[in-house]
Write a protein that holds these residues in place. Structure first.
Motif, PDB file in Angstrom:
ATOM      1  N   ILE A 147       0.865  -1.179   0.000  1.00  0.00           N
ATOM      2  CA  ILE A 147       0.000   0.000   0.000  1.00  0.00           C
ATOM      3  C   ILE A 147       0.898   1.224   0.000  1.00  0.00           C
ATOM      4  O   ILE A 147       2.010   1.189   0.536  1.00  0.00           O
ATOM      5  N   MET A 148       0.432   2.318  -0.613  1.00  0.00           N
ATOM      6  CA  MET A 148       1.241   3.524  -0.721  1.00  0.00           C
ATOM      7  C   MET A 148       0.341   4.742  -0.640  1.00  0.00           C
ATOM      8  O   MET A 148      -0.730   4.769  -1.263  1.00  0.00           O
ATOM      9  N   PRO A 204      -3.851  -9.194   4.132  1.00  0.00           N
ATOM     10  CA  PRO A 204      -2.463  -8.726   4.083  1.00  0.00           C
ATOM     11  C   PRO A 204      -2.337  -7.243   3.783  1.00  0.00           C
ATOM     12  O   PRO A 204      -1.384  -6.601   4.224  1.00  0.00           O
ATOM     13  N   VAL A 205      -3.289  -6.647   3.047  1.00  0.00           N
ATOM     14  CA  VAL A 205      -3.175  -5.223   2.739  1.00  0.00           C
ATOM     15  C   VAL A 205      -3.261  -4.391   4.016  1.00  0.00           C
ATOM     16  O   VAL A 205      -2.587  -3.359   4.148  1.00  0.00           O
ATOM     17  N   SER A 206      -4.068  -4.844   4.972  1.00  0.00           N
ATOM     18  CA  SER A 206      -4.190  -4.105   6.230  1.00  0.00           C
ATOM     19  C   SER A 206      -2.944  -4.268   7.084  1.00  0.00           C
ATOM     20  O   SER A 206      -2.551  -3.338   7.811  1.00  0.00           O
ATOM     21  N   LYS A 265      -0.292  -1.345   8.399  1.00  0.00           N
ATOM     22  CA  LYS A 265       0.289  -1.267   9.744  1.00  0.00           C
ATOM     23  C   LYS A 265       1.814  -1.161   9.670  1.00  0.00           C
ATOM     24  O   LYS A 265       2.435  -0.431  10.445  1.00  0.00           O
ATOM     25  N   VAL A 266       2.418  -1.893   8.751  1.00  0.00           N
ATOM     26  CA  VAL A 266       3.865  -1.794   8.557  1.00  0.00           C
ATOM     27  C   VAL A 266       4.231  -0.360   8.192  1.00  0.00           C
ATOM     28  O   VAL A 266       5.187   0.224   8.722  1.00  0.00           O
ATOM     29  N   GLU A 319       0.540  -9.494  16.708  1.00  0.00           N
ATOM     30  CA  GLU A 319       0.790  -8.453  17.712  1.00  0.00           C
ATOM     31  C   GLU A 319      -0.131  -7.251  17.514  1.00  0.00           C
ATOM     32  O   GLU A 319      -0.444  -6.535  18.485  1.00  0.00           O
ATOM     33  N   LYS A 320      -0.577  -7.050  16.279  1.00  0.00           N
ATOM     34  CA  LYS A 320      -1.475  -5.935  15.980  1.00  0.00           C
ATOM     35  C   LYS A 320      -2.942  -6.335  16.024  1.00  0.00           C
ATOM     36  O   LYS A 320      -3.821  -5.548  15.648  1.00  0.00           O
TER      37      LYS A 320
END
Length: 329
Positions: free
Chosen positions: A106-107, A125-127, A131-132, A152-153
Motif C-alpha cells: 500500500i502507498m 495482508p493489505v491491512s 500497519k507496517v 501483535e497488531k
C-alpha cells in the motif's frame, strides 16, 4: 465472478496467436475523460480486472468524502475476503507444497509505503501492510516475521486454504505441470488506485501469487515500484500478470515517470508493455496488464494479450473497460 467465463473463452482464441509474429501496438486510446467542466475528475477509483464489488466499495468511501488511502484498502479487502476469488486472500490457490502465501503493499500520498511478503494465516495482508507503513520504521516484513507482527497488531489466525483450492491442488499434483495459462485465474492480482476529493492519490495491490509456485516465491505485487507506485504530483500505476517480468522493468515506477515526462496514462502503459516485450522477443506466451491514472483523473490500461480489463468508478459512471493489447486478434 462474471469475468471468469469471459477470460476462459478469450484465452482459447488467444492461444493461436502465440505462434504468430507480434503485431504492432493498437492505436485506440482508452482514457477516462476529464470532467465536462474541464476540471480534474475526482474522486475516482480504478482497479485491475472486473472487480465490480471492490471498486464499488472504494467508491462508497470516496463518495462520502473518505481518503484515497482508506478507499484502496477497503476496496481490495473485498477481494481478499472473497473465497470464490482464488487469486487473492482467503481461498487463494496454494504453492506446490500446499501453503497459501499472500503478498500485498500500500502507498499513500506522501510516498509512505508498506508491504508484506510470503504472509500465511492472515486474511487481510493489505491491512497488515498498512500497519507496517504506519507503525514501524520499515517498508517490508516477510514470512514468519510478518505473521508475528500481524498477531501483535490484533489480526486473527485464519485458515486460508479452502476445500475447493485444496482439491484443485491435489488434482494438480498428479502431473505437477507448472504452466500458467494466459488470462486464466492462476496468477491474477487486484491492484487499485484512487484519487479523493482533495486530489490526493493512493494505491494498493494484493495477491496470493501464482498457483503452485515454488515455496518462497514472491512476484511484483508487494514490491514498491514494480507492482505499485504512486507519486502525488503525477499519478499512479499498478500491474497484474507474470510478476517476474514486471520486476525486471520496475514497471509501475517506469509508467509514473513516463507520465511525469508528459505522456498520458494510456501512452505510458503502452510504453511499459513495450519495454517488457523488448526483453522477451522470443518468449511472449504470458500476460502482463498495466493500469495508470494521472493527477487529472485520466486513466489508461494496456496489456500483452487480449482479454485484460479494468474497472473505473467516478461521476462518469461505473465501467468495465477492455484494455487494448500489444498482440491483437
Amino acid at each position: 465472478m462474471k469475468r471468469r467465463n469471459f477470460l476462459k473463452n478469450s484465452s482459447a482464441a488467444t492461444a493461436g496467436l502465440l505462434s504468430t509474429p507480434l503485431l504492432g501496438s493498437c492505436q485506440e486510446k482508452k482514457t477516462t475523460a476529464i470532467s465536462q467542466t474541464g476540471n480534474p475528475l475526482r474522486p475516482i477509483v480504478i482497479c485491475t480486472w472486473d472487480f465490480m464489488n471492490a471498486s464499488a466499495k472504494a467508491w462508497e468511501v470516496l463518495s462520502r468524502g473518505g481518503s484515497a488511502l482508506d478507499a484502496v484498502e477497503q476496496g481490495v479487502m473485498v477481494e481478499e475476503a472473497d473465497v470464490d476469488n482464488q487469486t487473492v486472500g482467503v481461498g487463494g490457490r496454494p504453492d506446490r507444497d500446499g501453503n497459501v502465501t499472500l503478498d500485498a503493499c500500500i502507498m499513500d500520498k506522501d510516498g509512505n509505503c508498506g508491504a508484506v511478503l510470503y504472509l500465511q494465516n492472515i486474511a487481510h495482508p493489505v491491512s497488515v501492510a498498512r500497519k507496517v507503513m504506519e507503525e514501524t520504521p520499515h517498508v517490508m516484513l516477510a514470512g514468519k516475521g510478518a505473521e508475528q507482527f500481524a498477531y501483535e497488531k490484533g489480526f486473527k489466525k485464519v485458515r486460508l486454504l479452502t476445500e475447493k483450492s485444496s482439491q484443485e491442488w491435489q488434482e494438480w499434483k498428479k502431473t505437477s505441470e507448472y504452466r500458467p495459462i494466459i488470462n486464466i485465474e492462476n496468477h491474477d492480482t487486484i491492484g487499485m488506485l484512487a484519487i479523493d476529493q482533495d486530489g490526493n492519490i493512493a494505491g494498493a495491490c494484493t495477491t496470493s501469487g501464482m498457483a503452485y509456485k515454488m515455496a518462497g516465491r514472491v512476484g511484483d505485487s508487494p514490491i514498491i515500484g514494480a507492482g505499485l507506485f504512486v507519486d502525488n504530483e503525477v499519478g499512479g500505476a499498478t500491474a497484474t500478470g507474470v510478476g517476474e517480468e514486471v520486476v525486471r522493468t520496475v514497471g509501475s515506477f517506469l509508467i509514473v515517470e513516463l507520465m511525469r515526462q508528459g505522456k498520458s496514462p494510456q501512452e505510458a502503459c503502452e510504453e511499459g508493455v513495450r519495454r517488457i516485450i523488448a526483453k522477451n522477443k522470443d518468449h511472449t506466451d504470458f500476460q502482463i496488464g498495466f493500469i495508470a491514472i494521472n493527477k487529472q483523473g485520466e486513466t489508461g490500461g494496456y496489456c500483452i494479450q487480449p482479454g485484460f480489463t479494468y474497472r473505473t468508478y467516478s461521476e462518469v459512471g461505473h465501467r468495465n473497460n477492455p484494455a487494448s493489447s500489444y498482440i491483437t486478434i
